[in-house]
Design an enzyme around this catalytic site. Structure first.
Site, short mmCIF file in Angstrom:
data_model
loop_
_atom_site.label_atom_id
_atom_site.label_comp_id
_atom_site.label_asym_id
_atom_site.label_seq_id
_atom_site.Cartn_x
_atom_site.Cartn_y
_atom_site.Cartn_z
N ASP A 287 -4.96 -0.89 -3.95
CA ASP A 287 -3.70 -0.62 -4.17
C ASP A 287 -3.42 0.31 -5.23
O ASP A 287 -4.17 0.55 -5.43
CB ASP A 287 -2.26 -1.68 -3.91
CG ASP A 287 -1.18 -1.75 -3.64
OD1 ASP A 287 -0.47 -0.38 -2.78
OD2 ASP A 287 0.01 -2.36 -2.60
C1 BGC Z 1 2.04 -0.64 -2.63
C2 BGC Z 1 1.60 -0.35 -1.65
C3 BGC Z 1 1.94 0.92 -0.46
C4 BGC Z 1 0.81 1.71 -1.83
C5 BGC Z 1 1.58 3.80 -1.46
C6 BGC Z 1 2.41 0.72 -3.52
O1 BGC Z 1 2.80 0.79 -4.91
O2 BGC Z 1 2.17 -1.59 -3.03
O3 BGC Z 1 2.40 -0.83 -0.40
O4 BGC Z 1 1.18 1.31 -0.37
O5 BGC Z 1 2.51 1.95 -3.37
O6 BGC Z 1 2.42 4.01 -1.60
#
Ligand code: BGC
Length: 743
Positions: A287
């Site tokens: 993530d």
């Molecule tokens: C989120 C993810 C997301 C990523 C990219 C993160 O903060 O937890 O779900 O895909 O950001 O935007």
């Protein structure tokens, strides 16, 4: 002998998760420098033209976009996310496939969580439809629109079971139930990935956030999770498994730790379970900067150590931190990261790119013409309206207040009557001007729009001077009040945990004042989670949960209010009696001192002063008719070890309107080696029924449906007695008992 060696090599490649070796990919790996390999494992956020950061740059210095293009040419980036459009994507792809040394195509990713240009209801709302096939269709449409804009990789679906309504990200998934999450996970993956990944309207799906991200302590986003392996395997892992079983080739490792071990370094889950037990062959992506966060977690001294730990645990691709780019080559040279592990991760990434057709047609998805053609088509809008219609849940409808009658004077009151907050969180690529508000939808639908008065009454989180007085006056002058209240878009989604799951105070005050005007009130509840309804909101004559329904909100809500469509959604999350009851979910265990449904009894498992039952149970939802359930029959009467049991029940529409009923099948294991949930959903079906008609619904149960995770953390089925219900919610239904006969 040679054949034997080849076989062994193939077996080794298969075991590392990439399947039989692909000569093109192997030739590339053989030519790549460690820097280029680390580059392939680097996913970064799009640098766009005219970024704020560019404002202060020295004359002649490259812009953020130019710097990103240079990095792509140097082979230092393998994937980019959340850019804008086919033209932008082509520019980046050109740098990769025409100007970089190895000409490896770039992978363009995006967070298209509930739509790309066309915004569909939030995933939790869509789950309320209890129609996975609808989610498959909206995911398909999302993929078509996204793929035309160059996107080949969607950072969705969210498959996190969410049982604590305080957690803001419950809005992104399918709610509290395991089966519902499994079915919606599979449907969404199928929708995104389409018939073949290489098609120009298919995008790679990502099952996220691995694993048990929704189990955060206190419902606080990013927080620690304390969880047994048994519950992990029984509740939180199955939706991931369902996504992978239908071919998802990306998994996102989550931010949190489980019992002190951050998911980013959880080798057991990322490698032993995912690769070993499940034979998963796709990529694992971190993530957002979650590798770097290992330092804040306190398990890595610095960024270099964080990279080493995460990479060795099984995280193949790093998102946004650029730490793999910075540290992997050196970790390789020092021998701390074996070259076989680096090659394995690169092989997985290149295999995914190949499956997406990027080597053969790197620009295949980047067509401005197709982007225009697929942008907001009439078909997409119609689908958005259909999904929205079918996602609303009618909690209450005293005296048949809904549907509204023609000629009624309507006061549409509340902070969501006019304003935005239609789409919900995670909409990065939409055009908000297209969204239809409640007011616009109702005006368009009413034969005489003069019958409608609209008064905001208050802001979502603050009063308006004179707002309540104006609202009360409008209510007095009307025959019926539509009270559009609830949560703003920013109250749900990432990092939006709430300590009190209630309607904000200024809106509650508005509801109390409007109710005192004495006119019947229909609450139109905008929310991304279960709320604990209180006072006049709870006491309203009718309550329709409208979630965040997206682009077609106003039209779809009008369709239901005016009776063009009967509501057919059901709650994918239990609505508790009080905020302090969370986490509350229907599949609870009994305890040794269960609270009786009726009068208060001392020394039982309930909070002081409130019922142990939810205000509205999981699976609950009314239609514009009444359905009678009778004659539940089991055949045979006992479930044989190796043969199915058929359950048949009769449903009769005893009202005057054609409706759709969600028939639900629940099970309880009466006596087992472990205390089992009071009920577990085992199947469901949405059924259309004309007034006066009777239909028979049939379900099948097999021994496998009785499986649970036993004392040794492995699946087990134990013979004995089971209760089974066929009914309209987790709290009602016809019940029978059957026995599973030992072999
Ligand atoms: C989120 C993810 C997301 C990523 C990219 C993160 O903060 O937890 O779900 O895909 O950001 O935007």
């Amino acid at each position: 002998m040679l054949a034997c060696v080849t076989l062994l090599a193939t077996a080794a490649a298969a075991a590392d998760g990439a399947g039989p070796q692909d000569p093109q990919i192997e030739a590339l790996i053989a030519r790549m420098t460690p820097e280029e390999k680390a580059g392939q494992l680097t996913l970064v956020a799009a640098a766009l033209d005219h970024e704020p950061a560019d404002a202060g740059r020295a004359p002649g210095a490259p812009t953020a976009l130019e710097r990103q293009l240079a990095e792509i040419r140097e082979g230092r980036i393998g994937a980019v996310f959340n850019g804008v459009g086919a033209r932008w994507a082509r520019q980046l792809q050109r740098a990769a496939v025409e100007q970089s040394r190895l000409k490896i195509p770039l992978l363009i990713a995006a967070d298209a969580i509930h739509g790309f240009r066309t915004i569909f209801p939030v995933p939790l709302a869509e789950a309320a439809s209890f129609e996975p096939q609808l989610a498959e269709r909206s995911a398909r449409m999302t993929a078509r629109e996204a793929a035309a804009a160059g996107v080949a990789w969607n950072l969705a679906p969210v498959v996190d079971v969410a049982r604590d309504a305080r957690w803001g990200r419950g809005v992104e998934g399918a709610g509290e139930d395991v089966l519902l999450n499994r079915r919606f996970a599979a449907a969404r993956v199928r929708g995104y990935q389409g018939a073949a990944l290489s098609d120009d309207d298919a995008v790679l799906a990502t099952a996220k956030h691995f694993a048990a991200y929704g189990a955060a302590e206190g419902g606080l986003d990013y927080n620690t999770v304390e969880l047994t392996e048994r519950t992990l395997r029984e509740v939180y892992l199955p939706p991931f498994r369902a996504a992978l079983d239908v071919g998802a080739l990306a998994v996102m490792a989550a931010f949190h730790d489980i019992a002190g071990l951050p998911m980013m370094v959880n080798r057991w889950l990322l490698t032993d379970v995912l690769r070993g037990e499940w034979a998963y062959r796709g990529i694992v992506v971190s993530d957002y900067a979650a590798d770097h966060e290992l330092v804040a977690h306190g398990v890595a001294r610095d960024a270099r150590e964080a990279v080493k730990l995460a990479f060795l645990a099984g995280v193949d691709v790093s998102m946004t931190s650029r730490l793999y780019q910075q540290h992997l080559p050196e970790l390789l040279r020092s021998g701390e990261v074996p070259s076989a592990r680096l090659d394995e991760a690169v092989r997985r990434m290149l295999t995914v790119k190949k499956k997406l057709g990027l080597f053969d047609a790197p620009y295949g998805r980047m067509s401005e013409r197709r982007e225009r053609e697929r942008n907001h088509t009439a078909e997409a809008r119609a689908l958005a309206r259909e999904v929205a219609q079918r996602s609303m849940v009618l909690l209450k409808n005293e005296g048949g207040l809904l549907p509204l009658h023609p000629g009624q004077r309507i006061a549409l009151i509340g902070p969501f009557a006019r304003q935005g907050h239609l789409n919900g969180p995670w909409t990065l690529f939409d055009d908000r001007r297209d969204a239809v508000s409640l007011e616009a939808g109702l005006r368009a639908a009413l034969r005489d729009p003069a019958l409608l008065t609209v008064v905001p009454g208050c802001e979502p989180e603050s009063p308006i001077e004179g707002g309540i007085e104006a609202a009360v006056a409008a209510a007095r002058a009307a025959d019926v009040v539509l009270l559009a209240i609830g949560e703003t878009e920013s109250m749900t989604g990432e990092a939006q945990s709430r300590s009190e799951i209630v309607v904000p105070a200024p809106q509650q005050a508005l509801a109390e004042a409007v109710a005192a005007a004495g006119k019947p009130v229909v609450v139109l509840l905008r929310t991304g989670r279960a709320l604990a309804l209180q006072g006049a909101v709870r006491g309203a004559q009718a309550i329709l949960v409208t979630w965040f329904l997206g682009l077609e909100t106003g039209n779809a809500v009008s369709d239901v209010l005016l009776g063009r469509v009967s509501p057919s959604g059901r709650l994918p999350v239990s609505f508790p009696q009080a905020p302090g009851q969370v986490p509350y979910y229907y599949a609870r265990r009994n305890t040794g001192r269960p609270a009786a449904a009726g009068a208060f009894q001392e020394y039982t498992a309930r909070y002081r002063g409130i019922s142990a039952r939810p205000l509205y149970p999981f699976g609950h939802g009314l239609t514009y008719s009444t359905i009678r359930y009778d004659s539940l029959e089991l055949s045979p009467a006992r479930l044989p070890w190796d043969e199915p049991l058929r359950l048949r029940a009769r449903l009769t529409n005893t009202g005057t309107r054609e409706v759709e009923e969600v028939v639900q099948l629940y099970l309880r294991d009466r006596v087992a080696s472990l205390a089992r949930p009071l009920r577990e959903l085992k199947d469901f079906r949405k059924l259309a029924l004309a007034p006066g008609r009777t239909a028979e619904v049939e379900f099948t149960l097999r021994r496998e449906d009785l499986t649970f995770i036993g004392l040794d953390n492995r699946p087990v089925v134990e013979p004995g007695e089971f209760e089974v219900w066929v009914g309209p919610s987790a709290q009602e239904g016809l019940m029978q008992v059957f026995e599973l006969v030992a072999q």
